[in-house]
Design a protein around this motif. Structure first.
Motif, mmCIF file in Angstrom:
data_model
loop_
_atom_site.group_PDB
_atom_site.id
_atom_site.type_symbol
_atom_site.label_atom_id
_atom_site.label_comp_id
_atom_site.label_asym_id
_atom_site.label_seq_id
_atom_site.Cartn_x
_atom_site.Cartn_y
_atom_site.Cartn_z
ATOM 1 N N ALA A 121 7.449 -44.982 -24.927
ATOM 2 C CA ALA A 121 6.677 -45.912 -25.828
ATOM 3 C C ALA A 121 6.780 -47.060 -26.440
ATOM 4 O O ALA A 121 6.139 -48.054 -26.318
ATOM 5 C CB ALA A 121 6.295 -44.779 -27.130
ATOM 6 N N ASP A 122 8.187 -47.172 -26.538
ATOM 7 C CA ASP A 122 8.671 -48.429 -26.860
ATOM 8 C C ASP A 122 8.774 -49.551 -25.656
ATOM 9 O O ASP A 122 8.279 -50.757 -25.988
ATOM 10 C CB ASP A 122 10.361 -48.393 -27.334
ATOM 11 N N TYR A 123 8.861 -49.161 -24.547
ATOM 12 C CA TYR A 123 8.662 -49.836 -23.369
ATOM 13 C C TYR A 123 7.173 -50.346 -23.355
ATOM 14 O O TYR A 123 6.881 -51.637 -23.138
ATOM 15 C CB TYR A 123 9.216 -49.032 -22.280
ATOM 16 N N LEU A 124 6.201 -49.518 -23.325
ATOM 17 C CA LEU A 124 4.986 -49.539 -23.366
ATOM 18 C C LEU A 124 4.508 -50.740 -24.386
ATOM 19 O O LEU A 124 3.659 -51.662 -24.107
ATOM 20 C CB LEU A 124 4.001 -48.363 -23.630
ATOM 21 N N LEU A 129 3.385 -41.357 -28.620
ATOM 22 C CA LEU A 129 2.806 -42.602 -27.892
ATOM 23 C C LEU A 129 1.935 -43.391 -28.787
ATOM 24 O O LEU A 129 2.144 -44.620 -29.016
ATOM 25 C CB LEU A 129 2.098 -42.229 -26.572
ATOM 26 N N MET A 130 1.104 -42.845 -29.720
ATOM 27 C CA MET A 130 0.294 -43.450 -31.001
ATOM 28 C C MET A 130 1.313 -44.035 -31.803
ATOM 29 O O MET A 130 1.327 -45.264 -32.154
ATOM 30 C CB MET A 130 -0.444 -42.440 -31.453
ATOM 31 N N ALA A 131 2.327 -43.369 -32.207
ATOM 32 C CA ALA A 131 3.152 -43.476 -33.553
ATOM 33 C C ALA A 131 4.084 -44.683 -32.974
ATOM 34 O O ALA A 131 4.490 -45.531 -33.845
ATOM 35 C CB ALA A 131 3.965 -42.339 -33.895
ATOM 36 N N HIS A 132 4.549 -44.944 -31.728
ATOM 37 C CA HIS A 132 5.474 -45.764 -31.174
ATOM 38 C C HIS A 132 4.987 -46.988 -30.601
ATOM 39 O O HIS A 132 5.654 -47.615 -29.757
ATOM 40 C CB HIS A 132 6.724 -45.057 -30.594
#
Length: 317
Positions: free
Chosen positions: A168-171, A207-210
């Motif tokens: 998620a951080d990468y996205l 995914l939403m949170a990060h």
């Protein structure tokens, strides 16, 4: 440790939904279920504007093929010609079939089409994609929304919460770069994101949170959201995450024991009018999709495309 998480209420709703579907099938109620999904005009609302209707070209994956030769380009052109004749003005590519971005856009323009969004592999922290080239091609294609066709689940890469957080951080980093170029990274789901949880928090929640709302938006695949969480799950997700969901993949589910197979839009049991109503007009594109049935000569992707377009033009919500 990875777990499959379902709340007791969700489990009960799944059981009820499955029982209802089986009973409908047993008493010849398939037509009734289809009618409910089709959302016959009831004097409320209107159909989806043509400008917001698109189609994921994965529907035609078997017909077009995965080559890059002249024959593949010719089949792509035939798809464009027929989609334009049906009334489509937007398509969502998953490949450029060997063409340059400039050539692909020229072919779209020849048939009065534009690319509403694009599925393209944006990579992972372990194997980053060439985002600079993707953004350059997107600009040539005239595309704002882009993202991978799935999170890393084919095959499954991640088994821990920390791995999903890192993804998620990468996205979010990719999305931040895209935003600087006037583009929006989108995340497209399958069922795994709703079935896999860590301490009660699903992968979709992670995914939403990060990811930041200003960097990453979501394309909710309505079939897979239903498959992964129950018949009411798309509405649950929309009510929870609201404006972060900006695109739909409109894909139906066949009647029978839950979860049913992918069905032509409007002929299954998903209550699209209720889902569309819950979104409150925030959806930028309603993207028709039917996964190809490789090796099944009875499946006609052009029939699926026409039925999906007609459904969205006439649905009321």
């Amino acid at each position: 440790m990875t777990t499959v998480f379902r709340s007791p209420a969700r489990t009960l709703r799944l059981l009820v939904a499955a029982t209802i579907a089986v009973l409908l099938l047993a008493v010849g109620g398939i037509a009734a279920a289809s009618s409910a999904s089709a959302g016959k005009p009831d004097g409320h609302g209107r159909g989806v504007p043509t400008s917001k209707i698109s189609i994921q070209l994965w529907t035609f994956a078997e017909y077009i093929g995965f080559g890059t030769d002249a024959a593949t380009v010719a089949r792509t052109e035939e798809v464009f010609r027929r989609l334009s004749a049906m009334g489509y003005r937007n398509v969502e590519p998953f490949t450029l079939s060997g063409m340059t971005a400039r050539q692909y856009r020229a072919l779209l323009r020849e048939y009065g089409l534009k690319a509403s969004a694009r599925h393209v592999d944006v990579g992972t922290p372990e194997n980053p994609a060439d985002i600079t080239q993707i953004l350059k091609d997107n600009r040539t294609l005239g595309i704002t929304y882009f993202g991978s066709g799935a999170t890393p689940i084919f095959p499954p890469l991640y088994t821990t919460e920390a791995q999903w957080v890192a993804y998620a951080d990468y996205l979010d980093d990719v999305g931040a770069l895209a935003r600087k170029h006037g583009q929006r990274l989108m995340v497209h789901n399958h069922d795994v994101e709703f079935e896999t949880a860590f301490g009660g928090r699903t992968v979709y929640d992670i995914l939403m949170a990060h990811t930041s709302p200003k960097n990453v938006v979501f394309q909710l695949d309505l079939y897979w959201a239903t498959n992964g969480g129950g018949l009411d799950n798309p509405i649950d997700v929309i009510e929870r995450y609201g404006k972060r969901i900006q695109l739909f993949h409109v894909k139906d589910m066949g009647a029978g024991p839950f979860p049913g197979p992918i069905e032509i839009v409007g002929r299954g049991i998903i209550d699209f009018p209720a889902i569309f109503d819950a979104a409150g007009g925030r959806i930028r594109y309603y993207v028709v999709e039917h996964d190809p049935r490789f090796g099944d000569p009875t499946f006609d992707p052009f029939e699926a495309a026409q039925a999906g377009f007609d459904y969205l033009r006439h649905v009321r919500f």
